[in-house]
Design a protein around this motif. Structure first.
Motif, mmCIF file in Angstrom:
data_model
loop_
_atom_site.group_PDB
_atom_site.id
_atom_site.type_symbol
_atom_site.label_atom_id
_atom_site.label_comp_id
_atom_site.label_asym_id
_atom_site.label_seq_id
_atom_site.Cartn_x
_atom_site.Cartn_y
_atom_site.Cartn_z
ATOM 1 N N PRO A 19 44.059 49.859 45.087
ATOM 2 C CA PRO A 19 44.925 48.801 45.608
ATOM 3 C C PRO A 19 44.377 48.143 46.864
ATOM 4 N N GLU A 20 43.755 48.945 47.725
ATOM 5 C CA GLU A 20 43.249 48.345 48.972
ATOM 6 C C GLU A 20 42.136 47.341 48.680
ATOM 7 N N ALA A 21 41.318 47.636 47.665
ATOM 8 C CA ALA A 21 40.240 46.711 47.306
ATOM 9 C C ALA A 21 40.825 45.418 46.730
ATOM 10 N N VAL A 22 41.906 45.552 45.957
ATOM 11 C CA VAL A 22 42.555 44.361 45.386
ATOM 12 C C VAL A 22 43.101 43.496 46.517
ATOM 13 N N ILE A 23 43.718 44.152 47.499
ATOM 14 C CA ILE A 23 44.274 43.406 48.631
ATOM 15 C C ILE A 23 43.158 42.706 49.411
ATOM 16 N N GLU A 24 42.077 43.451 49.638
ATOM 17 C CA GLU A 24 40.950 42.864 50.380
ATOM 18 C C GLU A 24 40.417 41.622 49.674
ATOM 19 N N GLU A 25 40.296 41.729 48.365
ATOM 20 C CA GLU A 25 39.766 40.602 47.607
ATOM 21 C C GLU A 25 40.724 39.408 47.686
ATOM 22 N N PHE A 26 42.025 39.705 47.598
ATOM 23 C CA PHE A 26 43.002 38.622 47.685
ATOM 24 C C PHE A 26 42.965 37.977 49.070
ATOM 25 N N GLU A 27 42.804 38.814 50.109
ATOM 26 C CA GLU A 27 42.740 38.267 51.471
ATOM 27 C C GLU A 27 41.548 37.315 51.593
ATOM 28 N N ALA A 28 40.413 37.728 51.034
ATOM 29 C CA ALA A 28 39.214 36.891 51.133
ATOM 30 C C ALA A 28 39.429 35.571 50.392
ATOM 31 N N LEU A 29 39.985 35.654 49.179
ATOM 32 C CA LEU A 29 40.216 34.440 48.385
ATOM 33 C C LEU A 29 41.187 33.506 49.085
ATOM 34 N N SER A 30 42.248 34.093 49.646
ATOM 35 C CA SER A 30 43.289 33.244 50.219
ATOM 36 C C SER A 30 42.835 32.629 51.557
ATOM 37 N N ARG A 31 41.901 33.305 52.240
ATOM 38 C CA ARG A 31 41.384 32.719 53.488
ATOM 39 C C ARG A 31 40.590 31.447 53.192
ATOM 40 N N ASP A 32 40.012 31.441 51.990
ATOM 41 C CA ASP A 32 39.109 30.352 51.645
ATOM 42 C C ASP A 32 39.710 29.516 50.500
ATOM 43 N N ALA A 33 41.034 29.392 50.509
ATOM 44 C CA ALA A 33 41.722 28.846 49.331
ATOM 45 C C ALA A 33 41.253 27.448 48.937
ATOM 46 N N GLY A 34 40.969 26.599 49.933
ATOM 47 C CA GLY A 34 40.568 25.227 49.630
ATOM 48 C C GLY A 34 39.264 25.190 48.839
#
Ligand code: AMP
Length: 576
Positions: free
Chosen positions: A11-26
């Motif tokens: 789960p922590e890896a999934v969260i990390e990946e989502f954080e990275a994607l959402s930081r760079d959403a544009g």
């Protein structure tokens, strides 16, 4: 995405990946659009709009028009008939999903493919990872009230079924549920059974047999959980008997369900006694879920939008267990995950996953005359907090600038991706002349009037509405199914309260000058809304996706007929 689907995920890896994607959403949005257009640029549909290989958002918006389901229907029809499976997507479409169709009265066909399946699992895992941080699950089971309708072959030989059926029947689904340590208590025969009443009974039975292992009680839409425990109130003694004797009730007649569930049953008088005493000790079934399944960590399902009216009853059954609202999506594809599981369902938001589709938003600001003005769609990074938008979807399954028909509000941002609140279906409007009332307005009005009823310890079990144009002037009709038989005085007060609670300026002024007639409250017999559900299931809709239509249009004749045949009393407002 598939590499993220390993057996046991972190789960922590999934969260990390989502954080990275959402930081760079544009940037992710631009890349996602590029991928979609590269994969599908050669299709007849996209060729038609002259993109000529361009994949940037500006060219896309300039060339490809906004589309509704109606615009795409001829293409989807052709695909379903097997005439040309690559009209909309580079990779041929092999599966069709039926949306619930509870809004339009009949299910719609939409394309389904592996990419949609993958994004479904991705969104399940993303929200699970965030949920699991707050409410960890350990090797438990989920009592899932899920039902899958039959898959069938279209004229052209494509597999077709409701979107939830296509998901539940996919091997990825089970894998993901196992990875989330919450496999379903019930065997496949129950989930895929042809008779949903029998499946529901057996879901309850299987849940009771695994009583101590149940850690999550869930369904796709929360309505199914409320429906399940309303049924439990009726059949609990029969369930207890089955457990006591180890013999399945005669009501289960489907051979596959009978045989699968009978294998799980053995006489267990101790368990039967425990359940009997728990149920006998309850007051009006308050807290039944917690009492029956003491290790439940939370209740999970879509609780927003048209599900909000069931929250009161769900809280009653839950008895203090947390209610966690599930993600936001549709048969056409997923949009956002609930990454703030601790928010109460009434304030739930959905963070858009920027890599599962390309999203645009039509601002719905009113102009100074109070009229809605159609504006140009903006991108995911350009939305403003506090504003409402109609959402437009471009995905990997052949939908380009597709108007989903939902209105959302931007509540904030998770990094650079917006967090949306679901407001309502855009086309669900009660409108006679200049008045405009949405599903949300109707819900608020029903909530206000239902408060009066609750003072008499009665409740509104379900409701819908329509416009009656057979009178001059036309008027709003609200249908209520209620518990008990309240006095005429109270019902008249409720009717007046409904009328007064539509505060839209167009409605109020029209009522004052009688260009809209007095609101009518019609009470329907107990069980009427179940008949509506049965009717939709008969049309091929899955119970898992069922949403009571909150406004019944004139082309939904059968539902109107079911309602009008079951009216027992009606009241006209005297509020104006
Ligand atoms: P279906 O037609 O069965 O695919 O249902 C899709 C529709 O259900 C969406 O377009 C929304 O109107 C509604 N819906 C899906 N998820 C949510 C949610 N989390 N909250 C409110 N409404 C939802």
């Amino acid at each position: 995405m598939l590499e993220r689907m390993e057996e046991r995920f972190n789960p922590e890896a999934v969260i990390e990946e989502f954080e990275a994607l959402s930081r760079d959403a544009g940037r992710i949005q631009r890349e996602t659009l590029k991928r979609i257009l590269e994969e599908n640029g050669e299709t007849e549909y996209l060729q038609r709009w002259g993109l000529k290989g361009r994949t940037d958002p500006d060219s896309f918006k300039a060339c490809v028009p906004l589309a509704t389901h109606k615009d795409l229907e001829p293409y989807i029809q052709c695909i379903a008939e097997g005439k040309n499976p690559s009209l909309l997507t580079g990779k041929p479409i092999t599966t069709i999903s039926l949306s619930s169709g509870t809004t339009q009265g009949k299910p719609k066909f939409v394309p389904f493919n592996d990419e949609l399946m993958e994004s479904t699992m991705l969104i399940y895992k993303t929200s699970f990872a965030f949920r699991n941080r707050e409410y960890p699950i350990e090797n438990g089971k989920a009592l899932q009230f899920i039902y899958s309708s039959k898959q069938f072959k279209t004229k052209g030989g494509l597999t077709a079924g409701t979107a939830t059926t296509n998901v539940y029947r996919n091997t990825q689904f089970k894998k993901t549920m196992r990875a989330m340590q919450t496999p379903c208590c019930s065997p496949d025969e129950v989930i895929f059974g042809p008779d949903f009443h029998q499946s529901l009974y057996c879901h309850l039975l299987c849940g009771l047999i695994s009583r101590d292992e149940v850690q999550v009680v869930s369904s796709t839409f929360a309505h199914s959980i409320v429906h399940a425990f309303r049924t439990f109130e009726q059949v609990w003694e029969e369930l207890v008997n089955d457990i006591r004797n180890g013999v399945l009730s005669n009501r289960i007649t489907v051979p596959s369900i009978r045989s699968a569930v009978s294998k799980m049953l053995k006489p267990d008088p101790q368990l039967a006694d425990a359940i009997y005493s728990k149920c006998s000790g309850l007051s009006n079934w308050y807290g039944v879920i917690h009492e029956l399944f003491p290790n439940t960590k939370y209740i999970y399902g879509i609780m927003t939008g048209s599900m909000e009216p069931y929250l009161k009853k769900l809280r009653h059954y839950a008895g203090g267990l947390p209610l966690l609202s599930a993600d936001y999506g549709s048969s056409e594809g997923w949009i956002g995950a609930n990454v703030n599981p601790k928010l109460p369902p009434e304030s739930a938001t959905f963070a858009v996953l920027p890599d599962i589709g390309y999203f645009e938003f039509i601002p719905l600001k009113e102009n100074t005359n109070g009229q809605e003005q159609e504006r140009l769609p903006v991108g995911l990074s350009e939305v403003e907090v506090g504003e409402e938008y109609e959402i437009i979807v471009t995905n990997f399954a052949g939908l380009y600038r597709y108007r989903l028909g939902d209105v959302v509000k931007v509540k904030g941002f998770h990094n650079a991706t917006p967090e949306l609140q679901f407001i309502c279906r855009r086309n669900l409007l009660l409108s006679i002349n200049i008045d405009k009332n949405t599903e949300k307005d109707l819900q608020l009005s029903v909530e206000a009037a239902a408060k009066l009823l609750s003072e008499e310890k009665r409740e509104v079990l379900d409701f819908t509405s329509c416009i009656d144009s057979s009178t001059e002037p036309a008027h709003y009709v609200i249908f209520w199914e209620i518990s008990g038989e309240p006095s005429d005085e109270i019902m008249q007060e409720c009717c007046n309260c409904l009328d007064r609670s539509f505060v839209d300026a167009g409605y109020v002024s029209s009522r004052k000058v009688n260009s809209i007639g007095a609101l009518e409250l019609r009470i329907v017999k107990r069980g009427t809304f179940h008949k509506i559900l049965d009717h939709h299931v008969g049309l091929g809709a899955a119970v898992s996706q069922f949403k009571t239509p909150r406004c019944v249009g004139p082309n939904n004749g059968i539902v109107l007929q079911i309602l009008s045949c079951n009216v027992v009393k009606s009241y006209f407002s005297t509020a104006f």
